[in-house]
Every structure is written in C-alpha cells, then in structure tokens.
Design a protein around this motif. Structure first.
Motif, PDB file in Angstrom:
ATOM      1  N   THR A 438      19.158  50.988 -19.608  1.00 18.95           N
ATOM      2  CA  THR A 438      18.896  49.602 -19.197  1.00 18.95           C
ATOM      3  C   THR A 438      20.185  48.814 -19.011  1.00 18.95           C
ATOM      4  O   THR A 438      20.181  47.775 -18.346  1.00 18.95           O
ATOM      5  N   HIS A 439      21.270  49.296 -19.580  1.00 17.43           N
ATOM      6  CA  HIS A 439      22.545  48.597 -19.454  1.00 17.43           C
ATOM      7  C   HIS A 439      23.338  49.038 -18.224  1.00 17.43           C
ATOM      8  O   HIS A 439      24.461  48.578 -18.011  1.00 17.43           O
ATOM      9  N   LYS A 440      22.743  49.911 -17.423  1.00 21.27           N
ATOM     10  CA  LYS A 440      23.378  50.359 -16.182  1.00 21.27           C
ATOM     11  C   LYS A 440      22.728  49.611 -15.018  1.00 21.27           C
ATOM     12  O   LYS A 440      21.650  49.977 -14.550  1.00 21.27           O
ATOM     13  N   VAL A 441      23.375  48.542 -14.583  1.00 25.56           N
ATOM     14  CA  VAL A 441      22.847  47.700 -13.510  1.00 25.56           C
ATOM     15  C   VAL A 441      23.840  47.708 -12.349  1.00 25.56           C
ATOM     16  O   VAL A 441      24.998  47.315 -12.524  1.00 25.56           O
ATOM     17  N   PRO A 442      23.447  48.153 -11.150  1.00 22.74           N
ATOM     18  CA  PRO A 442      22.130  48.717 -10.834  1.00 22.74           C
ATOM     19  C   PRO A 442      22.011  50.142 -11.380  1.00 22.74           C
ATOM     20  O   PRO A 442      23.004  50.779 -11.721  1.00 22.74           O
ATOM     21  N   GLY A 443      20.794  50.625 -11.436  1.00 23.90           N
ATOM     22  CA  GLY A 443      20.527  51.968 -11.924  1.00 23.90           C
ATOM     23  C   GLY A 443      19.075  52.315 -11.702  1.00 23.90           C
ATOM     24  O   GLY A 443      18.264  51.463 -11.302  1.00 23.90           O
ATOM     25  N   SER A 444      18.725  53.569 -11.956  1.00 27.91           N
ATOM     26  CA  SER A 444      17.370  54.033 -11.659  1.00 27.91           C
ATOM     27  C   SER A 444      16.315  53.279 -12.455  1.00 27.91           C
ATOM     28  O   SER A 444      15.214  53.008 -11.955  1.00 27.91           O
ATOM     29  N   ILE A 445      16.644  52.928 -13.699  1.00 25.62           N
ATOM     30  CA  ILE A 445      15.646  52.241 -14.520  1.00 25.62           C
ATOM     31  C   ILE A 445      15.388  50.827 -13.985  1.00 25.62           C
ATOM     32  O   ILE A 445      14.287  50.291 -14.113  1.00 25.62           O
ATOM     33  N   TRP A 446      16.392  50.244 -13.333  1.00 26.58           N
ATOM     34  CA  TRP A 446      16.199  48.910 -12.750  1.00 26.58           C
ATOM     35  C   TRP A 446      15.466  48.974 -11.408  1.00 26.58           C
ATOM     36  O   TRP A 446      14.877  47.989 -10.968  1.00 26.58           O
ATOM     37  N   THR A 447      15.469  50.139 -10.781  1.00 26.70           N
ATOM     38  CA  THR A 447      14.596  50.339  -9.622  1.00 26.70           C
ATOM     39  C   THR A 447      13.152  50.247 -10.065  1.00 26.70           C
ATOM     40  O   THR A 447      12.307  49.616  -9.410  1.00 26.70           O
ATOM     41  N   LEU A 448      12.861  50.862 -11.229  1.00 26.56           N
ATOM     42  CA  LEU A 448      11.542  50.733 -11.834  1.00 26.56           C
ATOM     43  C   LEU A 448      11.259  49.271 -12.170  1.00 26.56           C
ATOM     44  O   LEU A 448      10.153  48.772 -11.918  1.00 26.56           O
ATOM     45  N   GLY A 449      12.260  48.579 -12.709  1.00 27.33           N
ATOM     46  CA  GLY A 449      12.090  47.181 -13.066  1.00 27.33           C
ATOM     47  C   GLY A 449      11.713  46.322 -11.872  1.00 27.33           C
ATOM     48  O   GLY A 449      10.831  45.453 -11.968  1.00 27.33           O
ATOM     49  N   LYS A 450      12.356  46.563 -10.738  1.00 31.78           N
ATOM     50  CA  LYS A 450      12.045  45.802  -9.529  1.00 31.78           C
ATOM     51  C   LYS A 450      10.625  46.087  -9.047  1.00 31.78           C
ATOM     52  O   LYS A 450       9.921  45.187  -8.559  1.00 31.78           O
ATOM     53  N   THR A 451      10.200  47.346  -9.195  1.00 32.82           N
ATOM     54  CA  THR A 451       8.830  47.699  -8.817  1.00 32.82           C
ATOM     55  C   THR A 451       7.825  46.969  -9.689  1.00 32.82           C
ATOM     56  O   THR A 451       6.827  46.420  -9.203  1.00 32.82           O
ATOM     57  N   LEU A 452       8.088  46.952 -10.991  1.00 32.14           N
ATOM     58  CA  LEU A 452       7.200  46.251 -11.924  1.00 32.14           C
ATOM     59  C   LEU A 452       7.177  44.747 -11.624  1.00 32.14           C
ATOM     60  O   LEU A 452       6.113  44.115 -11.654  1.00 32.14           O
ATOM     61  N   ALA A 453       8.342  44.188 -11.330  1.00 33.97           N
ATOM     62  CA  ALA A 453       8.413  42.764 -10.999  1.00 33.97           C
ATOM     63  C   ALA A 453       7.619  42.463  -9.728  1.00 33.97           C
ATOM     64  O   ALA A 453       6.938  41.441  -9.621  1.00 33.97           O
ATOM     65  N   GLY A 454       7.706  43.387  -8.739  1.00 33.29           N
ATOM     66  CA  GLY A 454       6.950  43.211  -7.510  1.00 33.29           C
ATOM     67  C   GLY A 454       5.450  43.187  -7.746  1.00 33.29           C
ATOM     68  O   GLY A 454       4.731  42.344  -7.207  1.00 33.29           O
ATOM     69  N   HIS A 455       4.970  44.088  -8.605  1.00 37.10           N
ATOM     70  CA  HIS A 455       3.541  44.107  -8.947  1.00 37.10           C
ATOM     71  C   HIS A 455       3.138  42.809  -9.621  1.00 37.10           C
ATOM     72  O   HIS A 455       2.082  42.242  -9.357  1.00 37.10           O
ATOM     73  N   ALA A 456       4.010  42.339 -10.534  1.00 41.07           N
ATOM     74  CA  ALA A 456       3.708  41.111 -11.284  1.00 41.07           C
ATOM     75  C   ALA A 456       3.638  39.907 -10.357  1.00 41.07           C
ATOM     76  O   ALA A 456       2.760  39.046 -10.500  1.00 41.07           O
ATOM     77  N   LEU A 457       4.570  39.817  -9.415  1.00 43.93           N
ATOM     78  CA  LEU A 457       4.591  38.682  -8.502  1.00 43.93           C
ATOM     79  C   LEU A 457       3.396  38.691  -7.544  1.00 43.93           C
ATOM     80  O   LEU A 457       2.890  37.622  -7.177  1.00 43.93           O
ATOM     81  N   LYS A 458       2.912  39.882  -7.180  1.00 46.87           N
ATOM     82  CA  LYS A 458       1.715  39.978  -6.322  1.00 46.87           C
ATOM     83  C   LYS A 458       0.502  39.385  -7.012  1.00 46.87           C
ATOM     84  O   LYS A 458      -0.367  38.807  -6.380  1.00 46.87           O
ATOM     85  N   LYS A 459       0.449  39.549  -8.340  1.00 47.27           N
ATOM     86  CA  LYS A 459      -0.673  38.998  -9.109  1.00 47.27           C
ATOM     87  C   LYS A 459      -0.688  37.486  -9.041  1.00 47.27           C
ATOM     88  O   LYS A 459      -1.738  36.861  -9.098  1.00 47.27           O
TER      89      LYS A 459
END
Length: 459
Positions: A438-459
C-alpha cells in the motif's frame, strides 16, 4: 429412491452462486463477485477452508465467532451422532430434559457467583430479546439504554438497541424507551440512569464494531451505577464469550458481576444454533413468579437435544484443549507483531484487542503522495482503504478477514481459538507484505483501490 445430501452437493455444488442469485440475496452475490470472494469451498476443518482446487485458506472470521473451537470438530460431531442414535424424547414440551439441565449447570459453574439461573434460546439476538423482556418485567420499568456503535442483533427488539444507523434505517418505528449513550462514557451513562426509570443497561464488554476496549474503570463503575439507580446490568457476551478475549468471559478482565449475561455463537460448536441468558435468581423469580407464568416466555426449539449436546461438547473441548489460554497467547503474538510494524508503515495506526478479538486500524499518512492516495479512497467511500487490504490478503495470501464496520478504517479478526504459532506467523507475514504494497504509489494494489473507488462512486 434414496435421499442423499452428498449426491445433491455433487450435483449442484457449481450452482451455488446462481441459486443464491435467483432465490436468495442477490446483492450478497454481487458483493462476493466484486471483491473476489466468490470461491467454491468444498471442505473445512479446524481453522482452515479448502476450495474445489484444494487451496487452503486461513479463516480469521470463524463465522463471525461461531467456530471458536474450529470447524467440524470431531468431538462435537461424535456427540451429535451419538445423540441422534439414542432415539431420545425431544421437545416433549410438557416435560424437562436432562441435557438442558446439565448444560445450564455446566455454564453456571463458569459464570460469576451471583448468577444462578439459565434461559435457553436459539441465537444471540434471541438472548437479547429475552434480556429486554426480563429486565422490563423484573424492574417494572420500560427504558433500555445501550451504547453508540453497539451491535446486539437484528430482530425488532434487538435492533432497537443497535447503535449503527445503516441497520436501523427504513424499518419503521422500533421499541419505545430505548436510547443510547457513548461507549466508555460514565458521565453520560449516569445522567440517563439518574432519572431512575431505566430497566437495563446492555453493553458489550468489548465492542464488536471496531473492537473498542473500555477504560479499566468503566465496567466496574457501570456495575456500581446500575446498582445505585436500580438498573439491571446486562453484559452482551454473544461475541466476546467462551474464550474469545483470552478469558472464558470477557467480564473477567474487569472482575464485574452483571445481572445477566447474553451468550450464543461459540456455544453452538458451529453446528446447532444455541443462545442463552444467565441471570440472577432474583430476575428469574420475578419473571416466572407463578405456575400460570411458567411458559410466559420461551422458544419452541430452544432446548432441543442436539443444541444442548453441542453446547456440552463445545465446553468440554474448550476445557480439554486449553483454548482460553491459547486465545490469550496467540492474540498477544499477533497484536505485538503488528504493532512492531507501526514504525515502518505510515498507514498503520495500531493493533488492539483482547485475546483473539483483534482490530488493525489504519490512518491518514503524512507523506504528500500517500495522503493524496488515501484522500482519493476516503472521498469515494470512507473505510475503503481496508477493503484494499483485505482483498489481497485473501487473493494472494489466502487469509479471510473483514472490515470491522461501516465507515471504519479497521480490519477485524475473530479466528478460531486453536490457532498455531505457524498460523500467527502466516498472518503477520501476510499483513507485512500487503501493508508494504500500500505504500507503493502508484502500484498494483492502488490499481485495485481505484477500481474500488470507481464502484463506490457509481453507487
């Protein structure tokens, strides 16, 4: 034609998500698919789950604390099999059973000396419902006080004592006379109790939502204030009881004697639902005070032989395998190991808890790049950072955990009490690796984070 559960499972195992989507809660299926938890589990033993490919998962949820002795414990299976083969009279109703009497005796031998009677039911929420009724009848008062952010169940009465808005909203008017005070706030509690109209104060010794631990003087003062103002002190140990916190009952950490203890979850051994309320003689005698009131409160299936056998066997396993001591030792190992990581990870705030009821809390970092990434998730949905941690813990490390509550940056662990040192090391290694990512920004785990944020914002 011979009926076979095994044949049914073999025939329909692959259809489980489709069946739930069509006939049950399709939103739950959406959640599982979105976060990648849509596994096909085929087998479970102890602290482990196994999917159809044979992959092993370490279960840190234990069915929300139900599988405290592990899944499919052979001692409980044996007790249930034996009970089934004895052709016992069951639920005669106009009778009393030996097994329920024995389980009541066994439980009361473990509780504070002031508790002398038991009432059995089918679940934790039913135990809370019983406590509400008993308190109102015994005190001739209506008001019930509970804590903010508490969780006491989801049936109508228990929901009236639920401190989380998301569970309450939209279900209409709940029980009258129920009000909340902040957890760990004695001044607010006394202000309410001093009106001398409160039947009971229900409190979790350690709050499940967030794993919030009270100050050392809180519960002793709760006991004193309840006695002072004629209010019954009810400890909800549905989740904390039976070894979860490194004591058989969490109230032992503070040496208090409540008027009632609500219990369930672990008592079932994970097989047959069973809940119960331990109470003083005074409360029992107040409610069941005449022969015509002998059935004034009850539950049809509550003292069934399988449930009572499961409870007796579970208590024996906890004792024989010294699981209370193991809970205390393994919990200390996990919490000290995670707290040792705080100095190297900005996102990590602390690990806290008692025994194997553990919270890992995260916080906003100081570094500009990390703070920007954190803010992005928090703006989309508060607490989303934790989902970004639990998903790789599960997918990459095969460790099943959960977010501790809505809008919280807290991950909660409620593993079986039979964890080994090897399991604890696996947990620590997985958290160390995942938090580092999580401390590697950008990184693969933050790609997941952006996906989760996208789902949340759609709601």
């Amino acid at each position: 034609m011979t009926f076979s559960i095994s044949a049914l499972l073999d025939q329909h195992q692959q259809e489980k998500l489709d069946l739930h989507e069509k006939y049950l809660n399709n939103q739950m299926v959406k959640v599982l698919k979105t976060i990648g938890y849509d596994r096909l589990y085929k087998r479970a033993t102890g602290q482990y789950l196994y999917d159809h490919e044979g992959n092993e998962y370490l279960d840190l949820l234990s069915g929300f604390g139900v599988f405290a002795i592990g899944r499919n414990h052979p001692a409980v299976i044996k007790a249930l099999q034996e009970t089934l083969t004895l052709e016992l009279p069951n639920l005669v109703q106009m009778d009393v059973s030996v097994l329920s009497g024995l389980l009541a005796k066994k439980i009361l031998e473990t509780t504070p000396d002031n508790l002398a009677k038991m009432f059995f039911c089918n679940s934790g929420t039913e135990s809370v419902e019983a406590a509400i009724k008993f308190a109102r009848y015994a005190t001739k008062r209506e008001n019930i006080v509970f804590c903010e952010h508490s969780f006491h169940g989801l049936t109508n009465g228990a929901l009236s004592l639920n401190g989380e808005k998301i569970f309450r909203e939209g279900f209409g008017a709940l029980l009258p006379g129920c009000s909340s005070v902040p957890f760990n706030d004695l001044e607010s509690l006394e202000q309410v109790l001093s009106k001398n109209n409160v039947a009971a104060f229900l409190v979790e010794p350690v709050q499940g939502k967030g794993v919030n631990i009270p100050d050392d003087n809180y519960l002793p003062e709760v006991e004193r204030l309840c006695k002072k103002y004629g209010t019954l002190f009810v400890a909800d140990e549905v989740q904390t009881g039976l070894g979860r916190t490194g004591k058989l009952w969490a109230i032992e950490h503070w040496g208090v004697q409540p008027d009632m203890i609500c219990m369930a979850k672990a008592l079932s051994g994970g097989f047959v639902p069973v809940g119960a309320v331990a109470m003083t003689q005074k409360v029992m005698d107040a409610v069941f005070n005449r022969m015509d009131r002998a059935v004034v409160h009850g539950s049809t299936f509550s003292k069934n032989n399988l449930a009572m056998a499961a409870g007796l066997a579970t208590l024996q396993v906890i004792e024989d395998e010294t699981l209370v001591k193991n809970s205390e030792e393994k919990g200390r190992m996990i919490m000290s190991g995670i707290n040792a990581m705080v100095s190297k990870y900005e996102f990590l705030k602390e690990a806290r808890g008692k025994g194997l009821m553990i919270a890992v809390e995260f916080q906003s970092p100081k570094s500009i790049s990390l703070k920007a990434a954190w803010t992005m998730l928090e703006t989309a949905n508060k607490g989303l950072f934790c989902q970004m941690v639990t998903i790789p813990l599960f997918k990459e490390h095969h460790i099943l955990s959960q977010v501790a509550g809505h809008g919280m940056n807290v991950i909660k662990m409620l593993p079986p009490l039979n964890l080994t040192d090897k399991d604890c090391r696996a947990v620590l290694d997985a958290f160390d690796h995942t938090i580092a990512e999580t401390h590697k920004v950008p990184g693969s785990i933050w790609t997941l984070g952006k996906t989760l944020a996208g789902h949340a914002l759609k709601k």
